[in-house]
Design a protein around this motif. Structure first.
Motif, short mmCIF file in Angstrom:
data_model
loop_
_atom_site.label_atom_id
_atom_site.label_comp_id
_atom_site.label_asym_id
_atom_site.label_seq_id
_atom_site.Cartn_x
_atom_site.Cartn_y
_atom_site.Cartn_z
N MET A 1 0.86 -1.18 0.00
CA MET A 1 0.00 0.00 0.00
C MET A 1 0.90 1.24 0.00
N ALA A 2 0.50 2.25 -0.70
CA ALA A 2 1.23 3.52 -0.72
C ALA A 2 0.37 4.59 -0.07
N TYR A 3 0.84 5.82 -0.15
CA TYR A 3 0.02 6.92 0.36
C TYR A 3 -1.33 6.93 -0.33
N TYR A 4 -2.31 7.51 0.35
CA TYR A 4 -3.63 7.66 -0.27
C TYR A 4 -3.51 8.62 -1.45
N SER A 5 -4.39 8.44 -2.44
CA SER A 5 -4.38 9.34 -3.59
C SER A 5 -4.77 10.74 -3.12
N ILE A 6 -4.45 11.74 -3.92
CA ILE A 6 -4.77 13.13 -3.56
C ILE A 6 -6.27 13.28 -3.27
N GLU A 7 -7.11 12.62 -4.04
CA GLU A 7 -8.56 12.72 -3.86
C GLU A 7 -9.02 12.12 -2.53
N GLU A 8 -8.26 11.17 -2.01
CA GLU A 8 -8.64 10.49 -0.76
C GLU A 8 -7.99 11.10 0.48
N GLN A 9 -7.02 11.97 0.32
CA GLN A 9 -6.32 12.52 1.47
C GLN A 9 -7.19 13.54 2.19
N THR A 26 -5.56 12.05 10.12
CA THR A 26 -5.08 12.52 8.83
C THR A 26 -4.49 11.41 7.97
N THR A 27 -4.66 11.58 6.67
CA THR A 27 -4.01 10.72 5.68
C THR A 27 -3.12 11.56 4.77
N VAL A 28 -2.89 12.81 5.14
CA VAL A 28 -2.04 13.73 4.37
C VAL A 28 -0.59 13.56 4.85
N PRO A 29 0.32 13.13 3.99
CA PRO A 29 1.70 12.85 4.42
C PRO A 29 2.36 14.02 5.16
N LYS A 30 2.20 15.23 4.69
CA LYS A 30 2.80 16.40 5.33
C LYS A 30 2.27 16.58 6.76
N HIS A 31 0.98 16.34 6.95
CA HIS A 31 0.37 16.48 8.27
C HIS A 31 0.82 15.36 9.21
N VAL A 61 -4.87 15.35 21.54
CA VAL A 61 -4.07 16.33 22.27
C VAL A 61 -5.00 17.24 23.05
N GLU A 62 -4.49 17.77 24.14
CA GLU A 62 -5.29 18.69 24.95
C GLU A 62 -5.30 20.09 24.37
N LYS A 63 -4.19 20.50 23.77
CA LYS A 63 -4.11 21.85 23.22
C LYS A 63 -3.42 21.82 21.88
N LEU A 64 -3.89 22.66 20.99
CA LEU A 64 -3.16 22.92 19.76
C LEU A 64 -2.45 24.25 19.97
N PRO A 65 -1.18 24.34 19.63
CA PRO A 65 -0.51 25.63 19.75
C PRO A 65 -1.25 26.69 18.95
N HIS A 66 -1.26 27.94 19.45
CA HIS A 66 -1.98 29.01 18.77
C HIS A 66 -1.50 29.20 17.34
N SER A 67 -0.23 28.98 17.11
CA SER A 67 0.33 29.19 15.78
C SER A 67 0.32 27.92 14.94
N TYR A 68 -0.38 26.89 15.38
CA TYR A 68 -0.36 25.61 14.69
C TYR A 68 -1.18 25.69 13.42
N LEU A 69 -0.49 25.69 12.32
CA LEU A 69 -1.14 25.71 11.01
C LEU A 69 -0.66 24.51 10.23
N PHE A 70 -1.56 23.83 9.55
CA PHE A 70 -1.17 22.67 8.76
C PHE A 70 -0.64 23.05 7.39
N ASN A 71 -1.20 24.07 6.78
CA ASN A 71 -0.80 24.40 5.42
C ASN A 71 0.09 25.64 5.38
N ARG A 72 1.31 25.47 5.83
CA ARG A 72 2.28 26.58 5.80
C ARG A 72 2.96 26.61 4.47
#
Length: 72
Positions: A1-9, A26-31, A61-72
């Motif tokens: 099995m490989a990473y999920y396709s872009i449509e499935e991520q 998440t199924t997004v490799p970067k995330h 997790v109990e807290k997400l950091p305020h600056s926590y962004l997935f799509n930097r």
């Protein structure tokens, strides 16, 4: 099995008011790579391919950091 396709991520973040925790799936490799560095997380699920590469990841997790962004 490989990473999920872009449509499935996807990345899904739920906040559970009763436990005051974030449930992140998440199924997004970067995330996945970013979430693996969260020391205070409780790992609920990690699916890997036949080479041992994480292709799906779920944590709490109990807290997400305020600056926590997935799509930097």
């Amino acid at each position: 099995m490989a990473y999920y396709s872009i449509e499935e991520q996807e990345t899904v973040i739920l906040y559970e008011t009763a436990t005051k925790q974030f449930d992140i799936y998440t199924t997004v490799p970067k995330h996945i790579k970013r979430l693996k560095t969260v020391d205070i997380a409780t790992i609920l699920q990690e699916d890997t391919d036949d080479k041992g590469i994480a292709i799906a990841y779920r944590i709490k997790v109990e807290k997400l950091p305020h600056s926590y962004l997935f799509n930097r």
